[in-house]
Design an enzyme around this catalytic site. Structure first.
Site, PDB file in Angstrom:
ATOM      1  CG  ASN A   9      -1.708   1.228   1.426  1.00  0.00           C
ATOM      2  OD1 ASN A   9      -1.808   2.047   0.507  1.00  0.00           O
ATOM      3  ND2 ASN A   9      -2.291   1.391   2.598  1.00  0.00           N
ATOM      4  CD  GLU A  22      -3.036   5.643   6.607  1.00  0.00           C
ATOM      5  OE1 GLU A  22      -2.979   5.647   5.367  1.00  0.00           O
ATOM      6  OE2 GLU A  22      -2.129   5.153   7.326  1.00  0.00           O
ATOM      7  CD  GLU A  32      -3.433  -2.444   7.495  1.00  0.00           C
ATOM      8  OE1 GLU A  32      -2.303  -2.664   7.063  1.00  0.00           O
ATOM      9  OE2 GLU A  32      -4.082  -1.427   7.195  1.00  0.00           O
ATOM     10  CE  LYS A  63      -0.147   3.362   4.739  1.00  0.00           C
ATOM     11  NZ  LYS A  63      -0.113   3.512   6.182  1.00  0.00           N
ATOM     12  CB  SER A  77       5.189  -1.364  12.060  1.00  0.00           C
ATOM     13  OG  SER A  77       4.785  -0.022  12.292  1.00  0.00           O
ATOM     14  CG  HIS A 136      -5.800   1.941   5.083  1.00  0.00           C
ATOM     15  ND1 HIS A 136      -5.417   2.949   5.939  1.00  0.00           N
ATOM     16  CD2 HIS A 136      -4.770   1.073   5.022  1.00  0.00           C
ATOM     17  CE1 HIS A 136      -4.188   2.694   6.371  1.00  0.00           C
ATOM     18  NE2 HIS A 136      -3.771   1.562   5.828  1.00  0.00           N
ATOM     19  N   GLY A 173       2.425   2.556  10.733  1.00  0.00           N
ATOM     20  CA  GLY A 173       3.350   3.678  10.545  1.00  0.00           C
ATOM     21  C   GLY A 173       4.084   4.104  11.809  1.00  0.00           C
TER      22      GLY A 173
HETATM   23  P1  PGA Z   1       2.807   0.520   7.630  1.00  0.00           P
HETATM   24  O1  PGA Z   1       1.320   0.682   7.033  1.00  0.00           O
HETATM   25  O2  PGA Z   1       3.344  -0.771   7.105  1.00  0.00           O
HETATM   26  O3  PGA Z   1       3.543   1.719   7.143  1.00  0.00           O
HETATM   27  O4  PGA Z   1       2.654   0.483   9.135  1.00  0.00           O
HETATM   28  C1  PGA Z   1       0.482  -0.413   6.877  1.00  0.00           C
HETATM   29  C2  PGA Z   1      -0.822   0.006   6.290  1.00  0.00           C
HETATM   30  O5  PGA Z   1      -1.299   1.107   6.613  1.00  0.00           O
HETATM   31  O6  PGA Z   1      -1.411  -0.710   5.478  1.00  0.00           O
END
Ligand code: PGA
Length: 252
Positions: free
Chosen positions: A9, A96, A166, A11, A213, A94, A172
């Protein structure tokens, strides 16, 4: 047997020019890795470039979001029909999107029904916030998100769905969950919710990923868990060697 699955992803990262660089290098590095379904999800504007570069290789392409309506007066949105022209997959719900764009389980569900109609493989995200985690609400929240986001799907389509667990506090932050704890949520919360929706056989066929992460250093810990079938990778998917190493780890 559930085939391992790794999704990158991106983003809101990488311009079209940068996409061109990363996808050409990535496609050299990972297209030969077998035994794992692997996809990348660049921003909408780069999908066409990525699609041309991926060509006939077995790397899949996904969108990070879409609207549920086929077309119309929805300024700034992208429809499932548009996504379908370029992609086989779409990430839905997601955290976000849920947090910054007010996507409720009901909206995620509408998008999922639309993915079904357009024959797109959906990756539906669920996961608790830090507050909810600290208040020991993980099970309640994840169970509700799973049941409500995935309702009213046809039995034929259900096995195509990929769920990504998640925990929001792990996204992140560099603070991943650990294999045992994440596996327990998938086994004791997500699969039972899937069983209630679709029956045991289908619930066992649906792939559930861990995200938050994930790096090349911790990927094997998650992939070694019996109920975790791969990863949704954010930050590390922007790094060529990292994403290649995670993909290799998923292939076993
Ligand atoms: P990250 O994000 O691996 O940067 O923690 C995962 C995600 O949001 O799908």
């Amino acid at each position: 047997m559930r085939k391992p699955f790794v999704a990158g992803n991106w983003k809101m990262n990488k311009t079209i020019a940068e996409t061109r660089d990363l996808v050409s290098q990535l496609s050299e590095k990972i297209s030969a890795i077998t035994g794992v379904e692997k996809i990348i999800c660049p921003p909408f504007v780069s999908l066409q470039t990525a699609s041309a570069l991926i060509g006939d290789s077995d790397i899949g392409l996904g969108a990070q979001n879409m609207h549920w309506e086929e077309k119309g007066a929805f300024t700034g949105e992208v429809s499932p029909a548009m996504v379908k022209e370029l992609c086989g997959y779409v990430i839905l719900g997601h955290s976000e999107r849920r947090a910054y764009f007010n996507e409720s389980d009901e909206i995620v569900n509408r998008k999922l029904i639309s993915a079904q109609k357009y024959d797109l493989t959906p990756i539906v995200c669920v996961g608790e916030t830090l507050d909810q985690y600290e208040s020991k609400l993980t099970r309640e929240v994840v169970s509700r998100q799973t049941s409500q986001s995935l309702r009213d799907v046809s039995p034929d389509f259900a096995p195509r769905i990929v769920v990504a667990y998640e925990p929001v506090w792990a996204i992140g932050t560099g603070k991943a969950s650990n294999g045992l704890e994440a596996n327990a949520v998938v086994k004791d919360v997500i699969r039972p919710a899937l069983t209630e929706l679709f029956g045991l056989e289908t619930a066992q066929a649906i792939r559930v990923l861990y995200g938050g992460s994930v790096t090349s250093s911790n990927a094997a810990e998650f992939f070694g868990q019996p109920d975790i079938d791969g990863a949704l990778v954010g930050g590390a998917s922007l790094k060529l060697d990292e994403f290649a190493a995670i993909t290799r780890a998923a292939a076993g």
